[in-house]
Design a protein around this motif. Structure first.
Motif, mmCIF file in Angstrom:
data_model
loop_
_atom_site.group_PDB
_atom_site.id
_atom_site.type_symbol
_atom_site.label_atom_id
_atom_site.label_comp_id
_atom_site.label_asym_id
_atom_site.label_seq_id
_atom_site.Cartn_x
_atom_site.Cartn_y
_atom_site.Cartn_z
ATOM 1 N N GLU A 39 12.525 28.294 25.564
ATOM 2 C CA GLU A 39 13.108 28.301 26.721
ATOM 3 C C GLU A 39 12.437 27.726 27.918
ATOM 4 O O GLU A 39 12.740 26.568 28.579
ATOM 5 C CB GLU A 39 13.663 29.592 27.125
ATOM 6 N N ILE A 40 11.090 28.277 28.112
ATOM 7 C CA ILE A 40 10.348 27.591 29.399
ATOM 8 C C ILE A 40 10.072 26.210 29.050
ATOM 9 O O ILE A 40 10.222 25.227 30.034
ATOM 10 C CB ILE A 40 9.038 28.372 29.298
ATOM 11 N N ALA A 41 9.580 25.869 27.987
ATOM 12 C CA ALA A 41 9.513 24.432 27.544
ATOM 13 C C ALA A 41 10.764 23.570 27.913
ATOM 14 O O ALA A 41 10.544 22.331 28.243
ATOM 15 C CB ALA A 41 8.833 24.313 26.091
ATOM 16 N N GLY A 42 11.966 24.007 27.336
ATOM 17 C CA GLY A 42 12.991 23.296 27.482
ATOM 18 C C GLY A 42 13.402 22.922 29.088
ATOM 19 O O GLY A 42 13.822 21.957 29.257
ATOM 20 N N GLU A 43 13.201 23.990 29.692
ATOM 21 C CA GLU A 43 13.508 24.052 30.900
ATOM 22 C C GLU A 43 12.735 22.946 31.971
ATOM 23 O O GLU A 43 13.017 21.960 32.570
ATOM 24 C CB GLU A 43 13.487 25.318 31.808
ATOM 25 N N ASN A 47 15.263 16.273 31.416
ATOM 26 C CA ASN A 47 15.218 14.853 32.202
ATOM 27 C C ASN A 47 13.886 14.224 31.866
ATOM 28 O O ASN A 47 13.593 13.136 32.780
ATOM 29 C CB ASN A 47 15.851 14.762 33.388
ATOM 30 N N THR A 48 13.111 14.387 31.122
ATOM 31 C CA THR A 48 11.731 13.929 31.009
ATOM 32 C C THR A 48 11.756 12.925 29.851
ATOM 33 O O THR A 48 10.774 12.126 29.450
ATOM 34 C CB THR A 48 10.543 14.661 30.789
ATOM 35 N N GLY A 49 12.502 13.183 28.583
ATOM 36 C CA GLY A 49 12.491 12.516 27.343
ATOM 37 C C GLY A 49 11.710 13.440 26.373
ATOM 38 O O GLY A 49 11.711 13.030 25.233
ATOM 39 N N LEU A 50 10.881 14.367 26.926
ATOM 40 C CA LEU A 50 10.222 15.123 25.885
ATOM 41 C C LEU A 50 10.927 15.957 25.253
ATOM 42 O O LEU A 50 11.821 16.365 25.526
ATOM 43 C CB LEU A 50 8.859 15.779 26.619
ATOM 44 N N THR A 51 10.397 16.198 23.740
ATOM 45 C CA THR A 51 11.182 16.852 22.778
ATOM 46 C C THR A 51 10.742 18.252 22.518
ATOM 47 O O THR A 51 9.314 18.271 22.618
ATOM 48 C CB THR A 51 11.540 16.260 21.522
#
Length: 293
Positions: A39-43, A47-51
């Motif tokens: 959840e932290i990583a997703g937040e 809008n960065t394009g990182l997955t």
């Protein structure tokens, strides 16, 4: 014959193409160990394009006896970056993480020892003095973890640092609002004592000025003794505690016995291992308000 060989070669190429993975389906940029970390990583990567991928997605309440599957081991080995919660939560996978690029995000969090009811486990392990790794159930701790992750990811991908920091600020504002919501909803409870059949709710209790009257970690093959259950029954009666709490993925048998003996209701709290920390915190706030209000 030459024509036949050409046809066979073309067919083989077609079959291989059909078996090849589609473009863009390789390992994610970030492999998060659990739901709260994901959840932290997703937040932060919005809008960065990182997955982001999550390693452990099963319905589990704790990782004491967890073992990685072959698929999960392969995911770790293929990952470019593994994001950990820390505080010993992922200690069981130390061998799998050897040589990997790993970031822990618990730095700066005041860690509790597992406390509460002293339960003798049949597996021979003494869990009484272990650290409680469920730090994300306090919104303030979750904010610390978010800032730690943001700093690490910004360093790893400086081209996305501005977006990551902006996302961190927005998410931490949401966490502050969640903390305020919990404080308001739980301010006028008739009872502020928790009896839990999982020992991972100490951070949540501290965050919202609740106390753990008793807690018991019940693992597979390690049922509480009659003496231990009698002690909890006496405690619930003496303190007039109206409800006891299981963990949504844990056993309800012991809580059911206490309920039958005392008339206390049984409610389920959430560790957030699957769906993330904020949903679990909100669920726990609403559940405790209903149970103890």
């Amino acid at each position: 014959m030459k024509k036949l060989r050409i046809v066979i070669c073309l067919l083989a190429v077609a079959l291989l193409a059909g078996c090849a993975p589609p473009a863009g389906t390789g390992p994610a940029d970030i492999l998060a160990t659990t739901g709260p970390v994901a959840e932290i990583a997703g937040e932060l990567t919005e809008n960065t394009g990182l997955t982001v991928d999550t390693l452990i997605t099963e319905s589990v309440s704790c990782l004491h006896d967890y073992s990685l599957s072959v698929r999960q081991m392969q995911a770790v080995q293929k990952s470019s970056l593994v994001l950990l919660s820390g505080c010993g939560l992922e200690e069981f996978m130390a061998d799998a993480l050897a040589g990997r690029d790993v970031i822990e995000i618990a730095d700066g969090v005041a860690v509790h020892e597992v406390s509460g009811h002293d339960h003798d486990h049949e597996d021979g392990h003494d869990h009484e003095h272990e650290l409680d790794p469920h730090i994300w159930l306090d919104p303030d701790n979750l904010a610390i973890m978010t800032h730690n992750a943001a700093e690490a990811l910004s360093s790893r991908w400086p081209e996305h640092a501005e977006a990551i920091e902006k996302n961190a600020s927005a998410f931490c504002a949401e966490l502050a609002a969640l903390k305020a919501y919990g404080e308001a909803e739980l301010s006028n409870l008739h009872c502020r004592e928790l009896v839990t059949f999982h020992d991972g709710f100490s951070y949540f209790a501290e965050a919202f000025d609740l106390s753990i009257a008793a807690s018991m970690e019940i693992e597979a093959g390690s049922e509480p003794s009659a003496r231990e259950l009698c002690e909890i029954v006496d405690l619930v009666r003496e303190h007039g505690i109206p409800a006891v709490f299981t963990e949504k993925n844990g056993t309800v048998d012991a809580a059911g016995i206490v309920s039958r003996e005392t008339g206390a209701s049984v409610f389920a709290l959430d560790m957030g291992m699957e769906d993330g920390a904020t949903a679990a915190i909100r669920h726990n706030i609403d559940t405790i308000r209903e149970a103890l209000g």
